[in-house]
Design a protein around this motif. Structure first.
Motif, PDB file in Angstrom:
ATOM      1  N   ILE A   1      25.288 -20.207  52.759  1.00  0.00           N
ATOM      2  CA  ILE A   1      24.597 -19.669  53.702  1.00  0.00           C
ATOM      3  C   ILE A   1      23.872 -18.313  53.363  1.00  0.00           C
ATOM      4  O   ILE A   1      22.809 -17.949  53.805  1.00  0.00           O
ATOM      5  CB  ILE A   1      25.309 -19.780  55.098  1.00  0.00           C
ATOM      6  CG1 ILE A   1      25.659 -21.145  55.437  1.00  0.00           C
ATOM      7  CG2 ILE A   1      24.523 -19.313  56.238  1.00  0.00           C
ATOM      8  CD1 ILE A   1      26.464 -21.233  56.868  1.00  0.00           C
TER       9      ILE A   1
ATOM     10  N   TYR B   1      25.059 -19.407  62.285  1.00  0.00           N
ATOM     11  CA  TYR B   1      25.733 -20.522  61.632  1.00  0.00           C
ATOM     12  C   TYR B   1      27.211 -20.384  61.607  1.00  0.00           C
ATOM     13  O   TYR B   1      28.000 -19.348  61.372  1.00  0.00           O
ATOM     14  CB  TYR B   1      25.425 -20.357  60.157  1.00  0.00           C
ATOM     15  CG  TYR B   1      23.730 -20.319  59.817  1.00  0.00           C
ATOM     16  CD1 TYR B   1      23.147 -21.504  60.136  1.00  0.00           C
ATOM     17  CD2 TYR B   1      23.305 -18.970  59.548  1.00  0.00           C
ATOM     18  CE1 TYR B   1      21.608 -21.207  60.075  1.00  0.00           C
ATOM     19  CE2 TYR B   1      21.901 -18.877  59.298  1.00  0.00           C
ATOM     20  CZ  TYR B   1      21.171 -20.009  59.433  1.00  0.00           C
ATOM     21  OH  TYR B   1      19.777 -19.848  59.441  1.00  0.00           O
TER      22      TYR B   1
ATOM     23  N   VAL C   1      18.228 -24.174  56.435  1.00  0.00           N
ATOM     24  CA  VAL C   1      19.574 -23.875  56.106  1.00  0.00           C
ATOM     25  C   VAL C   1      20.594 -24.793  56.653  1.00  0.00           C
ATOM     26  O   VAL C   1      21.321 -25.560  56.058  1.00  0.00           O
ATOM     27  CB  VAL C   1      19.840 -22.580  56.675  1.00  0.00           C
ATOM     28  CG1 VAL C   1      21.397 -22.215  56.389  1.00  0.00           C
ATOM     29  CG2 VAL C   1      18.924 -21.458  55.987  1.00  0.00           C
TER      30      VAL C   1
END
Length: 286
Positions: free
Chosen positions: A133, A81, A146
């Protein structure tokens, strides 16, 4: 826990972030005349601000190269991410996208999942996004879940306001955009500005005195969160060499609304450069 956050160095280091090992920072570069450093763990805010004060040229910054991003993606984790500063103020987001393409060109066999989040902001917003996150990743949420939740979180559940002693670095680097005309007329006024939903800067208020502008900033935030249950919401107050001012803002916000937690941190190098000495950036969830 097969995931890692990779953020640019605009992400201010909150306590929850400092505790984590599964986060990597890709530094921007800071320039003061011939003086050039990376915005990494060695950044000294006090030293840099003193250098800014004595430097005759305007401070500049440069985003990480696509290759720097691609190298950061060469980690053990499969789910990555990535968090960057708003694409309206920097080329960092586009560089990260190019870095993703470069990574898969060099590793065509890779099964990694990589998503680039445009934070539409900087500073504490990136920190709050990283914390979100972590929260979901630690619960083993699916990658696509997510991504979907955090994209919505960025747009609809975070806000950022700032007030600076000086707008010179922003102005001289062409970062004022939509409020440029207004600012040019009011450079002696302390402006309270906000992050827009598009990731730009907009004017939210003004005053002639900095402390009164801080009080106004707190009032604007309280109006923005009116009717919201703040018991689990969070504020990050980032400052540039003005911890006492940050404490004042914290106090004024607490007088008007009851956030679940408030943390004061030093701005990163990039944010210190543009916010300059005495600058305050307030990021929060809602």
């Amino acid at each position: 826990m097969n995931y890692r956050i990779i953020a640019d160095s605009c992400c201010d280091k909150t306590a929850p972030i400092r505790e984590r090992e599964n986060i990597t920072f890709v530094p921007l570069t800071l320039e003061l005349g011939d003086y050039r450093i990376l915005d990494d763990e060695n950044f000294d805010q006090d030293d840099f601000i003193e250098r800014m004060k004595s430097c005759e040229t305007t401070a500049k910054t440069a985003c990480p190269s696509p290759d720097a991003w691609a190298k950061a993606f060469e980690c053990d984790e499969e789910n990555l991410y990535v968090i960057t500063i708003t694409d309206k103020l920097s080329g960092t987001y586009n560089s990260a996208l190019q870095g993703k393409e470069l990574y898969f060109e060099e590793h065509p066999e890779s099964s990694k999942k990589i998503h680039i989040f445009n934070s539409l902001a900087t500073s504490g917003i990136e920190s709050l996004v990283a914390e979100k996150i972590f929260e979901m990743g630690d619960r083993n949420a699916e990658f696509d879940t997510v991504v979907s939740v955090v994209e919505d979180y960025i747009v609809n559940h975070t806000s950022l306001y700032f007030c600076l002693e000086s707008l010179d670095v922003l102005k001289n680097n062409g970062r004022l955009f939509a409020i440029a005309a207004t600012v040019l007329k009011k450079l002696r006024v302390k402006l309270v500005c906000r992050r827009t939903e598009e990731g730009n800067i907009a004017l939210a208020g003004q005053d002639f005195a900095m402390n009164r502008a801080m009080i106004k900033l707190a009032k604007i935030i309280s109006e923005d969160v009116q009717g919201v249950d703040l018991s689990d919401k969070r504020v990050v107050i980032s400052h540039v060499c003005c911890e006492e001012r940050a404490e004042l803002v914290k106090e004024k916000i607490a007088d008007l609304c009851s956030f679940g937690s408030v943390e004061i941190v030093k701005c990163s190098g990039l944010n210190s450069t543009y916010a300059s000495d005495g600058g305050i950036i307030v990021s929060y969830t809602k």
